[in-house]
Design a protein around this motif. Structure first.
Motif, mmCIF file in Angstrom:
data_model
loop_
_atom_site.group_PDB
_atom_site.id
_atom_site.type_symbol
_atom_site.label_atom_id
_atom_site.label_comp_id
_atom_site.label_asym_id
_atom_site.label_seq_id
_atom_site.Cartn_x
_atom_site.Cartn_y
_atom_site.Cartn_z
ATOM 1 N N UNK A 1 0.855 -1.175 0.000
ATOM 2 C CA UNK A 1 0.000 0.000 0.000
ATOM 3 C C UNK A 1 0.895 1.230 0.000
ATOM 4 N N UNK A 2 0.446 2.271 -0.673
ATOM 5 C CA UNK A 2 1.286 3.439 -0.921
ATOM 6 C C UNK A 2 0.632 4.702 -0.358
ATOM 7 N N UNK A 3 1.476 5.556 0.227
ATOM 8 C CA UNK A 3 0.984 6.821 0.747
ATOM 9 C C UNK A 3 0.462 7.684 -0.396
ATOM 10 N N UNK A 4 -0.708 8.296 -0.177
ATOM 11 C CA UNK A 4 -1.323 9.071 -1.250
ATOM 12 C C UNK A 4 -2.234 10.132 -0.650
ATOM 13 N N UNK A 5 -2.360 11.239 -1.372
ATOM 14 C CA UNK A 5 -3.272 12.306 -0.984
ATOM 15 C C UNK A 5 -3.707 13.041 -2.246
#
Length: 614
Positions: free
Chosen positions: A463-467
């Motif tokens: 899972x990847x950090x995202x905004x």
């Protein structure tokens, strides 16, 4: 980045010969940067052209022995190309890459500016492969394969001739470095500056009979000998280029994971799927003292003075743009202050100051004496020796403006895949501008995402950090009724906090009900890059037939993100582990390598399709 064939005649100083000139060269690079920036900072109205760079691995099949080797025939191929390009029309160029078994090909002229240029990409790639194949010898093939699985093992190379090198590189893969002097000088100077052995530890995939935990790769050639897919995007002006750099910095790890195509090294399956860590560590020329500095700053996750890394800083102005190097990297404040004093924005000044801390690796013999600031040799030579995953490229004359080079993707096995990722990158650039979409996250999380992207089958398991944030103001210019923005885009000035999402959620959207549409977004859900691209294309001037062609690429990307279609790395690992010669010990046998690359050759030439890939 490949060197020009014309650079073959240049000669370079050794690292020892360069010592008296390093500081003067760095000082001149600073002066040249200042003048270059003053001259180019206000350039405007450049068209949104784009180009790509695809690197090829040259191999030779011996069908009688059922063996495949690397083919060290770069120089002969480029000599044949010199004759070909004088007599045949072409829309691409060939360049030497770092190793004798590599060739780089680029679009020339670049694509664009209209969306129709995207329809030309795959045909151009097919023509490149066809032309390159015609330049090869019997049994030779050009594969868009990032890393040859047996590189570094005995008998893995078939030299086309014994190279006549005045200054041979003595250790490791040195005999495979390109015979073009720029590459040999860079390799030798990097080793000399480092002053310690190359040692990269790569985790081995643990199968039931595996006997070792790690591989020790002991040569920079493992890093420079891998093939990439790069896309360069031209911006309208410097401000747009800085914004594009920042957006692409966040996208980099995501696209690295999506293009994973390196399941092994040195005859072993690795517990990683990409070449990024080997590329990063294999071109590390830091001294022992510089490594100690890194340990002092370990709490900030900073790799001090490493030449290959994630881009260290966001470039757009504004207090909300978080940086990695702004306040605590030693030795930057004085140079940064001088750049700010001439009018450069704080973030951009920090960016260039960070680059100016490095030693140059190359100095041509005819540039020993520092040239005047009007010449840009020293700045460009220093700047191009550092390889962030996203590179801001400065203008060149009147024909190229401020550009952003997107560097993290791995070469894919087929022209269709490479075209899909080129087109997707360009479409995503336009879509984010269309929606005024901002995807900033703290830079330390970009670094964390890059660490996740190299892992085995990261598309499915990480899972990847995202905004995200969008206020939709840019929709107006595309003929969309601003009163109907929410219905068409799914956004209404919506922002999420920074969170970890799956690749499927980022690319395909976090809606779970297949009956949902963009007019009914779930609260705090990201609509996904692909649904947004679909809206952008629906509001573009393209015909239905033209949109349908582009959607074949976008559909493929969506299936890759969801795991329905495998990454190249996952498929190659599966083929090796399913081979009759495999003993569940993580070893890639010569027979398995032959059969794998033979299938890849057939796939790349359109003679075979693999359900897991397409």
């Amino acid at each position: 980045m490949g060197a020009s064939i014309d650079e073959d005649s240049k000669t370079y100083l050794t690292w020892e010969e360069m010592q008296p000139f390093i500081q003067p060269a760095r000082e001149m690079a600073f002066k040249q940067l200042v003048l270059l920036w003053q001259k180019c900072k206000d350039l405007d109205d450049f068209l949104p052209l784009w180009g790509d760079e695809v690197e090829y691995t040259l191999v030779r099949f011996d069908h009688e022995e059922r063996k495949v080797t690397l083919s060290a025939s770069q120089q002969q191929i480029l000599e044949r190309w010199r004759g070909y390009e004088k007599t045949q029309p072409h829309s691409f160029e060939l360049h030497p890459e770092a190793m004798q078994y590599m060739i780089e090909m680029i679009a020339a002229p670049p694509f664009g500016p209209g969306l129709l240029g995207m329809l030309e990409v795959e045909k151009n790639l097919e023509e490149r492969r066809k032309t390159l194949q015609a330049l090869l010898g019997p049994g030779e093939f050009a594969l868009t394969l990032p890393v040859f699985p047996l590189l570094g093992t005995a008998g893995s190379v078939t030299p086309s001739k014994i190279p006549s090198i005045d200054k041979p590189l003595s250790a490791g893969l040195g005999h495979l470095v390109s015979e073009y002097e720029r590459w040999r000088a860079m390799a030798e100077n990097m080793k000399s500056r480092r002053g310690r052995p190359f040692e990269m530890s790569i985790p081995v995939f643990q199968d039931t009979e595996t006997q070792q935990n790690a591989l020790l790769l002991d040569d920079f050639g493992y890093a420079s000998g891998g093939c990439a897919l790069q896309v360069t995007l031209q911006a309208k002006n410097l401000d747009e280029a800085c914004q594009l750099h920042d957006q692409m910095s966040v996208l980099g790890p995501l696209m690295l994971a999506m293009t994973a195509a390196t399941p092994g090294y040195q005859g072993f399956l690795a517990n990683t799927d990409t070449r990024w860590d080997v590329f990063r560590l294999g071109l590390d020329d830091r001294t022992s003292d510089e490594l100690l500095q890194m340990e002092k700053l370990e709490q900030h996750e900073i790799d001090v003075k490493i030449r290959v890394s994630t881009s260290p800083i966001y470039l757009s102005a504004g207090d909300n743009i978080r940086t990695l190097y702004q306040s605590y990297l030693p030795g930057l404040s004085e140079v940064q202050e001088e750049l700010e004093n001439v009018g450069m924005d704080k973030n951009l000044a920090c960016h260039f100051a960070q680059f100016l801390q490095y030693d140059p690796l190359l100095l041509e013999s005819d540039h020993v004496e520092a040239d005047g600031p009007e010449d840009t040799y020293h700045f460009r030579s220093l700047y191009r020796s550092i390889c962030p995953h996203i590179r801001l490229k400065v203008p060149e004359g009147s024909h190229a403006g401020w550009r952003v080079e997107f560097r993290p993707m791995e070469a894919q096995l087929t022209d269709f895949e490479n075209a899909a990722f080129i087109v997707f990158t360009v479409l995503l650039r336009h879509t984010m501008e269309f929606f005024n979409l901002s995807i900033y996250i703290p830079m330390r999380l970009v670094v964390e995402n890059m660490h996740a992207a190299v892992k085995q089958n990261a598309v499915l398991h990480e899972r990847f950090w995202f905004s995200w944030q969008s206020n939709d103001t840019s929709i107006n210019g595309f003929g969309v009724d601003p009163r109907d923005q929410k219905d068409r885009s799914g956004f209404s000035k919506q922002q999420s906090t920074v969170q970890q999402l799956s690749m499927a959620e980022i690319f395909c959207g976090s809606r779970t009900d297949t009956h949902d549409d963009l007019s009914s977004p779930k609260e705090d859900s990201f609509q996904g890059f692909i649904p947004l691209i679909e809206v952008f294309l629906a509001n573009s001037p393209l015909s239905a037939e033209e949109r349908a062609v582009l959607m074949t690429y976008i559909t493929f990307i969506g299936k890759r993100a969801s795991g329905e279609l495998w990454t190249d790395a996952r498929w190659m690992r599966h083929v090796i582990r399913s081979h009759r010669s495999y003993r569940h010990d993580s070893v890639v046998t010569s027979e398995a390598c032959y059969d794998l690359l033979h299938r890849i050759k057939d796939i790349s030439q359109g003679e075979l399709k693999v359900p897991e890939l397409f």
